[in-house]
Motif scaffolding. Structure first.
Motif, PDB file in Angstrom:
ATOM      1  N   ILE A  45      10.738  -3.084 -18.518  1.00  0.00           N
ATOM      2  CA  ILE A  45      11.658  -2.026 -18.940  1.00  0.00           C
ATOM      3  C   ILE A  45      13.060  -2.455 -18.509  1.00  0.00           C
ATOM      4  O   ILE A  45      13.359  -2.499 -17.311  1.00  0.00           O
ATOM      5  N   PRO A  46      13.927  -2.809 -19.454  1.00  0.00           N
ATOM      6  CA  PRO A  46      15.287  -3.236 -19.095  1.00  0.00           C
ATOM      7  C   PRO A  46      16.069  -2.115 -18.415  1.00  0.00           C
ATOM      8  O   PRO A  46      15.836  -0.931 -18.676  1.00  0.00           O
ATOM      9  N   ILE A  47      17.005  -2.479 -17.565  1.00  0.00           N
ATOM     10  CA  ILE A  47      17.806  -1.486 -16.846  1.00  0.00           C
ATOM     11  C   ILE A  47      18.620  -0.631 -17.810  1.00  0.00           C
ATOM     12  O   ILE A  47      18.915   0.543 -17.528  1.00  0.00           O
ATOM     13  N   ASN A  81      21.723  -4.080 -28.185  1.00  0.00           N
ATOM     14  CA  ASN A  81      21.957  -5.515 -28.011  1.00  0.00           C
ATOM     15  C   ASN A  81      21.626  -5.973 -26.591  1.00  0.00           C
ATOM     16  O   ASN A  81      21.188  -7.111 -26.380  1.00  0.00           O
ATOM     17  N   ARG A  82      21.837  -5.105 -25.613  1.00  0.00           N
ATOM     18  CA  ARG A  82      21.469  -5.448 -24.232  1.00  0.00           C
ATOM     19  C   ARG A  82      19.952  -5.603 -24.106  1.00  0.00           C
ATOM     20  O   ARG A  82      19.457  -6.529 -23.449  1.00  0.00           O
ATOM     21  N   ILE A  83      19.207  -4.683 -24.742  1.00  0.00           N
ATOM     22  CA  ILE A  83      17.742  -4.769 -24.727  1.00  0.00           C
ATOM     23  C   ILE A  83      17.288  -6.032 -25.459  1.00  0.00           C
ATOM     24  O   ILE A  83      16.415  -6.775 -24.986  1.00  0.00           O
ATOM     25  N   TYR A 122       5.727  -7.727 -22.813  1.00  0.00           N
ATOM     26  CA  TYR A 122       6.174  -6.684 -23.735  1.00  0.00           C
ATOM     27  C   TYR A 122       7.431  -6.032 -23.164  1.00  0.00           C
ATOM     28  O   TYR A 122       7.426  -5.554 -22.024  1.00  0.00           O
ATOM     29  N   ILE A 123       8.486  -6.024 -23.947  1.00  0.00           N
ATOM     30  CA  ILE A 123       9.738  -5.388 -23.536  1.00  0.00           C
ATOM     31  C   ILE A 123       9.912  -4.112 -24.355  1.00  0.00           C
ATOM     32  O   ILE A 123       9.899  -4.148 -25.590  1.00  0.00           O
TER      33      ILE A 123
END
Length: 433
Positions: free
Chosen positions: A29-31, A100-102, A5-6
């Motif tokens: 959890i993306p940076i 878009n990065r996520i 899960y992101i």
């Protein structure tokens, strides 16, 4: 099959502990989410508070291992803070945008054949994810089944003799099962449609239905329908510490709440003061910075509250309505505040009204209710169909969350309003639009 899960930033703002609620799956959890939280951390609102809670919780996990390689959570899952991946999205997705990065991080895992789900409360991001073949879902924890939402009032068909007995004895054994404490029951005679009575389930013995207290008329305001009558019975009962009133605009929920609060705090002195708060959520474009004192700033957002208070004062003090209103404000018998100013306070023996609660998250409403001190009564009102918060809906807001979670508690009562009393035009708009 376990999943990855992101999480999007708005999920963590909505529920700062959301990353702990995915059982034994992997949560990433993306940076870029951490960067957004870092930008919010100094804000004085609920968004800033949520960002700080997330940061502290993530920092506590660092004692269990390295976040970049994965740390075990309480439920056996894995928590990872992940750096940006090389672009795998089509080139029209510019990675200068946080969304878009996520999305790119999530799509990278899909390309690696991982069972990946993007969790976001942003509808457009879910649509973009769908466009590239990525599974995306709303954050479901705490969501309410609106079709089964507790209304607080039920109707039961009984014999005429039962209705007569209820009027005589003021109490009967409940004709229905599975009723909740303080739930209202409309008793209708089977052989005479004009014969009926309203009672309330005894919170100390749910097998009994007791007659309502004599009809109140606080500050000269009388209930106009059975829903308002039931609501007033709860609002004037000091043993019911938490009341929720749900209904469309014009049903009278705010007016009768204010008038009962004034009666209890100003006339009867049961409570030290009447405190009224609501979230500051602009409708349409925000008008930006507002000059002036706290009271002057709040007057912009509290127009509906001031309108109702002036109407009530005019009913009671026709010659000096505004003077009486100002007197009560200056002597701190009435306090008007935003929900931001409530956080961190302890509020003992006060009649507290939280208006427009549909614009609060479940986490925010929990924070506010936890401010109630000894002897305090809290009334929460709102319309779940009139939500201005971009990341909330009818199933995920703080108002419906309370109604769903508090049903069955002895200290709690609820009424859903269906009839508009403001004007013929307001009633027509509520029905047709």
């Amino acid at each position: 099959m376990k999943k990855i899960y992101i999480l999007d930033t708005n999920v963590l703002i909505h529920d700062p502990l959301s990353f702990t609620k995915f059982d034994d799956n992997t949560v990433i959890i993306p940076i870029s989410v951490i960067e957004e939280l870092d930008a919010f951390k100094n804000h004085g609102d609920e968004r800033g508070r949520s960002a700080r809670i997330v940061s502290r919780k993530l920092d506590s996990y660092r004692t269990n291992g390295k976040l970049n390689t994965g740390v075990k959570t309480e439920h056996g899952g894995t928590l990872i803070v992940e750096l940006d991946r090389e672009q795998v999205l089509p080139r029209e997705f510019k990675l200068v945008e946080m969304d878009n990065r996520i999305l790119n991080n999530a799509f990278w895992h899909v390309q690696k054949k991982h069972n990946t789900v993007l969790i976001t409360k942003d509808i457009n991001l879910r649509i973009k994810a769908e466009a590239v073949g990525l599974v995306a879902q709303d954050y479901e924890a705490g969501k309410v089944n609106v079709d089964e939402l507790y209304s607080g009032i039920v109707s039961e068909t009984v014999s005429s003799e039962t209705v007569d007995k209820f009027y005589k004895d003021h109490v009967i054994t409940s004709p229905a099962k599975d009723l909740s404490p303080n739930e209202f029951v409309v008793l209708r005679a089977a052989d005479d449609l004009k014969k009926s009575a309203i009672g309330r389930v005894d919170p100390s013995d749910v097998t009994k239905i007791r007659a309502l207290n004599p009809e109140p008329a606080p500050w000269g305001i009388r209930p106009l329908n059975k829903e308002q009558r039931c609501a007033m019975d709860l609002l004037m009962d000091d043993s019911v510490k938490l009341v929720t009133l749900l209904g469309a605009a014009g049903t009278g929920k705010t007016l009768i709440t204010l008038v009962c609060g004034l009666q209890k705090s100003v006339e009867e002195n049961v409570y030290r003061k009447l405190i009224i708060c609501r979230p500051i959520v602009p409708v349409g474009k925000d008008i930006g910075f507002i000059p002036g004192t706290k009271e002057e700033k709040l007057s912009t957002w509290m127009g509906a509250i001031y309108d109702n208070l002036e109407f009530i004062m005019d009913k009671r003090h026709q010659e000096s309505a505004m003077e009486k209103f100002e007197y009560l404000l200056q002597n701190e018998k009435i306090e008007i505040a935003s929900v931001t100013h409530i956080r961190g306070r302890s509020l003992p023996k006060q009649y507290m009204i939280v208006d427009d609660a549909q614009n609060l998250t479940p986490h925010e409403i929990k924070t506010i209710l936890s401010r109630a001190g000894d002897g305090t009564k809290v009334v929460v009102t709102g319309d779940p169909y009139q939500i201005d918060n971009l990341y909330l809906d009818i199933a995920s807001n703080g108002l419906t969350y309370i109604v769903d979670r508090m049903r069955g508690e002895k200290l709690y009562g609820h009424v859903s309003f269906t009839k508009t009393e403001r004007s013929e035009l307001a009633a027509l708009v509520a029905e047709k639009m």
